[in-house]
Design an enzyme around this catalytic site. Sequence first.
Site, short mmCIF file in Angstrom:
data_model
loop_
_atom_site.label_atom_id
_atom_site.label_comp_id
_atom_site.label_asym_id
_atom_site.label_seq_id
_atom_site.Cartn_x
_atom_site.Cartn_y
_atom_site.Cartn_z
N TYR A 286 1.05 -8.07 9.38
CA TYR A 286 1.06 -7.48 8.22
C TYR A 286 0.13 -7.52 7.22
CZ TYR A 286 0.42 -3.35 4.60
OH TYR A 286 0.02 -2.47 3.38
N ASP B 206 2.56 -4.13 -7.89
CA ASP B 206 1.12 -4.21 -7.30
C ASP B 206 1.05 -2.92 -8.13
OD1 ASP B 206 -0.18 -3.39 -5.47
OD2 ASP B 206 0.81 -2.63 -4.40
N ASP C 266 -4.18 -4.96 3.95
CA ASP C 266 -4.47 -3.96 2.49
C ASP C 266 -5.75 -4.19 1.76
OD1 ASP C 266 -3.68 -2.33 0.44
OD2 ASP C 266 -1.42 -3.15 -0.24
N ASP D 86 -6.39 -1.92 -0.66
CA ASP D 86 -6.68 -1.17 -1.84
C ASP D 86 -7.52 0.17 -1.44
OD1 ASP D 86 -3.84 -2.02 -2.94
OD2 ASP D 86 -5.33 -3.38 -4.11
N HIS E 2 -6.00 -0.77 5.73
CA HIS E 2 -6.08 0.48 5.33
C HIS E 2 -6.94 0.85 3.69
CE1 HIS E 2 -2.85 -0.26 2.22
NE2 HIS E 2 -2.02 -0.97 3.46
N GLU F 203 -7.39 3.61 0.33
CA GLU F 203 -6.03 4.68 0.03
C GLU F 203 -6.80 5.63 -0.79
OE1 GLU F 203 -3.70 2.24 -3.11
OE2 GLU F 203 -3.62 1.40 -1.06
N CYS G 152 1.24 0.89 -6.34
CA CYS G 152 2.26 0.77 -5.00
C CYS G 152 2.51 2.39 -4.36
CB CYS G 152 3.36 0.17 -5.33
SG CYS G 152 4.71 0.21 -4.55
N ARG H 159 -5.75 5.84 4.28
CA ARG H 159 -4.00 6.13 3.68
C ARG H 159 -4.46 7.25 2.64
NH1 ARG H 159 -0.72 1.53 0.49
NH2 ARG H 159 -0.55 3.19 -1.54
N GLU I 120 1.29 8.35 2.85
CA GLU I 120 1.84 7.41 2.31
C GLU I 120 2.93 8.53 1.68
OE1 GLU I 120 3.43 4.66 1.90
OE2 GLU I 120 2.96 3.50 0.91
N ASN J 172 5.26 3.79 7.28
CA ASN J 172 5.38 2.92 5.78
C ASN J 172 6.84 2.44 5.56
OD1 ASN J 172 5.10 0.64 4.92
ND2 ASN J 172 3.93 1.98 3.21
#
Length: 296
Positions: A48, A63, A90, A92, A117, A119, A127, A162, A192, A216
């Site tokens: 990941y 982040d 990731d 974002d 993913h 989001e 984050c 996500r 999340e 997660n």
Amino acid sequence: MGDLLGGLNRPRARLRELLAVRRPLVAPGAYDALSARLVEQAGFDAVYMTGFGTTASLIGRPDVGLLSSAEMIDNAARIVSAVDVPVIADADTGFGNAINVVRTVRSYEQAGVSAIHLEDQVMPKKCGHMSGKAVISKEEMTGKLRAAVAARHDPDFLIIARTDAAAVHGLDDAIDRARAYADAGADVLFVEAPTSEAGIERVAAELSGVAPLVFNWAEGGRTPPVPAARIAELGFSLVLFPIGTLLAATAGMRALLEVLRIEGTPASALPGLPSFDEFTELVGLGEVRDLERRFS
């Protein structure tokens, strides 16, 4: 390992297989090519690429959406080139609106990533285990996901949706969004930062069967540290351990630097570290020597 002359091994199809037959698939976080190699050498079937770790390692910052898509994708490409196992990355927010998502998906796919993913946070994001997040509307996010699905060339390239809505609007909204994201074409769902075991259980109960689910296991984050057996029992398909490698590397470097500062050399710390020869073999010096003999 990702050999210099290695061939294609269809990691995307392999990831689909792993999610279908193994529950759960464990994907430790990697923040650069070296940490990705270590994950693979430890025997894990997937890597990941953590955005948190990527940001920390590239610019030494938190982040909070400071990296560009080019920086994230460049790091993903280097990680992919270092390993043979599937890389989940990731991505974002997709770095903008639905049109930006099209380019983001194409670029990650060209980099060789097996899954990303996306989001539903407002850009710039934070984050998922930080406070102060905001989310876009469900309707805007479903449009972005439809764009992501339309943009991919390889049907085995997975789109993970996500939602960060649990921290903003509550778990009811997060679950409702997840269902809508599955309807928009997302292959895997990622709610999340539920903050209780009851919340985790509810996510599993209400979304199992809709799509494979991500858990997660953010080290030190807001989600309780649920045992592996319970995660499997609840039916999660993919478990991320995003920043353990980063935290371990930070602790190791701090310890070495403290010895160096106090004693003037790192000599007393060296017995606990890989030897020079061990490390060079770890990063592929043996392969390079074989190629030198072959092509000399």
